[in-house]
Design a protein around this motif. Sequence first.
Motif, PDB file in Angstrom:
ATOM      1  N   PHE A 169       0.838  -1.195   0.065  1.00 35.74           N
ATOM      2  CA  PHE A 169       0.001   0.037   0.144  1.00 35.74           C
ATOM      3  C   PHE A 169       0.972   1.225   0.026  1.00 35.74           C
ATOM      4  O   PHE A 169       0.593   2.288  -0.684  1.00 35.74           O
ATOM      5  CB  PHE A 169      -0.908   0.036   1.103  1.00 35.74           C
ATOM      6  CG  PHE A 169      -1.899   1.245   1.304  1.00 35.74           C
ATOM      7  CD1 PHE A 169      -2.910   1.437   0.515  1.00 35.74           C
ATOM      8  CD2 PHE A 169      -1.407   2.078   2.312  1.00 35.74           C
ATOM      9  CE1 PHE A 169      -3.661   2.612   0.738  1.00 35.74           C
ATOM     10  CE2 PHE A 169      -2.031   3.469   2.553  1.00 35.74           C
ATOM     11  CZ  PHE A 169      -3.032   3.584   1.669  1.00 35.74           C
ATOM     12  N   ALA A 170       1.793   1.348   1.006  1.00 29.96           N
ATOM     13  CA  ALA A 170       2.859   2.660   0.925  1.00 29.96           C
ATOM     14  C   ALA A 170       3.399   2.762  -0.504  1.00 29.96           C
ATOM     15  O   ALA A 170       3.673   3.749  -0.911  1.00 29.96           O
ATOM     16  CB  ALA A 170       3.806   2.201   2.165  1.00 29.96           C
ATOM     17  N   THR A 171       4.045   1.776  -0.971  1.00 30.44           N
ATOM     18  CA  THR A 171       4.684   1.553  -2.275  1.00 30.44           C
ATOM     19  C   THR A 171       3.836   2.317  -3.400  1.00 30.44           C
ATOM     20  O   THR A 171       4.258   3.224  -4.086  1.00 30.44           O
ATOM     21  CB  THR A 171       5.331   0.557  -2.706  1.00 30.44           C
ATOM     22  OG1 THR A 171       6.375  -0.131  -1.715  1.00 30.44           O
ATOM     23  CG2 THR A 171       6.299   0.564  -3.749  1.00 30.44           C
ATOM     24  N   GLN A 172       2.532   1.849  -3.403  1.00 37.17           N
ATOM     25  CA  GLN A 172       1.688   2.319  -4.504  1.00 37.17           C
ATOM     26  C   GLN A 172       1.453   3.646  -4.104  1.00 37.17           C
ATOM     27  O   GLN A 172       1.169   4.476  -5.071  1.00 37.17           O
ATOM     28  CB  GLN A 172       0.464   1.244  -4.451  1.00 37.17           C
ATOM     29  CG  GLN A 172       0.601   0.024  -4.847  1.00 37.17           C
ATOM     30  CD  GLN A 172      -0.472  -0.998  -4.749  1.00 37.17           C
ATOM     31  OE1 GLN A 172      -1.546  -0.568  -4.251  1.00 37.17           O
ATOM     32  NE2 GLN A 172      -0.366  -2.311  -5.033  1.00 37.17           N
ATOM     33  N   TRP A 173       0.994   4.199  -2.932  1.00 38.43           N
ATOM     34  CA  TRP A 173       0.671   5.465  -2.679  1.00 38.43           C
ATOM     35  C   TRP A 173       2.060   6.404  -2.940  1.00 38.43           C
ATOM     36  O   TRP A 173       1.762   7.389  -3.411  1.00 38.43           O
ATOM     37  CB  TRP A 173       0.473   5.637  -1.205  1.00 38.43           C
ATOM     38  CG  TRP A 173       0.157   6.879  -0.722  1.00 38.43           C
ATOM     39  CD1 TRP A 173      -1.257   7.559  -0.828  1.00 38.43           C
ATOM     40  CD2 TRP A 173       0.879   7.891  -0.226  1.00 38.43           C
ATOM     41  NE1 TRP A 173      -1.352   8.912  -0.240  1.00 38.43           N
ATOM     42  CE2 TRP A 173       0.002   9.077   0.052  1.00 38.43           C
ATOM     43  CE3 TRP A 173       2.125   7.953   0.333  1.00 38.43           C
ATOM     44  CZ2 TRP A 173       0.578  10.425   0.616  1.00 38.43           C
ATOM     45  CZ3 TRP A 173       2.484   8.978   0.952  1.00 38.43           C
ATOM     46  CH2 TRP A 173       1.924  10.131   1.191  1.00 38.43           C
ATOM     47  N   ILE A 174       3.283   5.963  -2.755  1.00 37.99           N
ATOM     48  CA  ILE A 174       4.177   6.960  -2.781  1.00 37.99           C
ATOM     49  C   ILE A 174       4.535   7.001  -4.424  1.00 37.99           C
ATOM     50  O   ILE A 174       4.609   8.132  -5.134  1.00 37.99           O
ATOM     51  CB  ILE A 174       5.538   6.312  -2.238  1.00 37.99           C
ATOM     52  CG1 ILE A 174       5.440   6.306  -0.662  1.00 37.99           C
ATOM     53  CG2 ILE A 174       7.080   7.067  -2.871  1.00 37.99           C
ATOM     54  CD1 ILE A 174       6.718   5.686   0.124  1.00 37.99           C
ATOM     55  N   ALA A 182       9.829   5.249  -5.776  1.00 34.79           N
ATOM     56  CA  ALA A 182       8.947   4.554  -4.849  1.00 34.79           C
ATOM     57  C   ALA A 182       9.402   3.165  -3.951  1.00 34.79           C
ATOM     58  O   ALA A 182       9.310   3.134  -2.798  1.00 34.79           O
ATOM     59  CB  ALA A 182       7.445   4.436  -5.254  1.00 34.79           C
ATOM     60  N   ALA A 190       2.243   6.872  -6.767  1.00 36.13           N
ATOM     61  CA  ALA A 190       1.155   7.548  -7.264  1.00 36.13           C
ATOM     62  C   ALA A 190       1.434   8.990  -6.963  1.00 36.13           C
ATOM     63  O   ALA A 190       1.150   9.942  -7.766  1.00 36.13           O
ATOM     64  CB  ALA A 190      -0.150   7.464  -6.715  1.00 36.13           C
ATOM     65  N   ALA A 191       1.892   9.486  -5.879  1.00 34.80           N
ATOM     66  CA  ALA A 191       2.264  10.848  -5.314  1.00 34.80           C
ATOM     67  C   ALA A 191       3.610  11.431  -6.076  1.00 34.80           C
ATOM     68  O   ALA A 191       3.577  12.483  -6.443  1.00 34.80           O
ATOM     69  CB  ALA A 191       2.435  10.789  -3.847  1.00 34.80           C
TER      70      ALA A 191
END
Length: 428
Positions: A89-94, A104, A96-97
């Motif tokens: 989740f954290a890797t996908q969020w980073i 990421a 995307a950001a």
Amino acid sequence: MPSPSSARTYALVALLVGCGAAILELVREQTGTPGFFVGLGLALLPVAPLVTAFRWVGRAAPHPWAQLLFCFGWGACAAALIAILANSFATQWIAAATADPSDADQLGSVAIAPVVEESAKAAALLLVFLFRRRQFTGPADGLVVAGFTATGFAFTENILYLGNAFDEDAANGTAVLNSVTAATFFVRGIMSPFAHPLFTVVTGLGFGAAALAARRTRRIALPLLALVSAIGLHALWNSSSDLGESGFYVVYGCVMVPLFGLLAWLAVWMRRRRLRAVAGELAVYAAAGWLGPAEVPALVSMPARSLARALARSTGGRAAGRAVALYEADAMALALLRHRARGTGPTCEPDFAGRERELLHRLWLRRATAGPALSRAAVLEELLPPWFDPLDRTPLLAGLPAPRRSASAAPGARRSDPVPSARSAGPP
């Protein structure tokens, strides 16, 4: 109606079973079925040496196997599931950001994964610390519990890495010796199987120190400081591949190997120190008549304890061997209880007298079976000095008081709660 303790146990077992099923399915989906089984087989290889080493450290006062299996299961199932979901989740969020998947992955590996993984593993230590406090007597216990938890976590993580490597090799048709699978196993299974245990043991030592702390602030601060240190070490290890071509080897040779050597030395030192403390405390109970003088050297010798169990089984069957094993465990618990109370005082051991009486009663019930076996083991292992007279009830260790009708309790304990004299009081 089940007791709160039984309900808690059932809930934890159900949680681990559910997490185990979920993490195994997630790993199988990522690696494919052939890769999953190859990764599973290779990941099992480092487990036995690590478990044996941590069990050796804790043999002076062994934890119940159920507790150690819980720690291993927590690391392999619950902590691994939390880590894989949170890291993804954290890797996908980073990504995307920042719109940069490579950054990421790097940021997630260095800044996110160490925090998530070490915190998830530390949860097992916290549960044992809170609900099995009697078995958390010092840094050695923290080391053992942390080692089993981290070994379980590394086991599941290795399945994922090795399974993915095998899947890549199968797609490329790579030869075995030149394969990514072989390289991955060499790095994770041979060069650094101690990496995850090393990080988490730092946290375990913090919990162990907290178990001996008298102040509440220290009992909270020490584990937190240790957890932060473990996260820092983990982050440094994960960042080593980003420090240039030789970064991995520099971190491995200058940080990981020396720390592993220090940990190994510390484990041996703590084990010896604990056995010396146990010998001194048990001699006090032997002076009061609760133990035979020949039992003390046998109880602090691992070969003699094993021999005593074997002797009891040969004459009385499995029940007798089990009685000796329980006698040995209770004697260790009694000695460590007294030693901890001697160092921390009654504020940290408010129920010292009640717990001591309970353990003495259990020793009394099994002494007829265990005492002769341990005494005979001491003779066969040549642990008794040449001048030892089995009919003389004076203590084995010089400087201890001669046998009397009672021996005082740990410093700070109430005078109305002395160590009972076996000759005067009989069983409690």
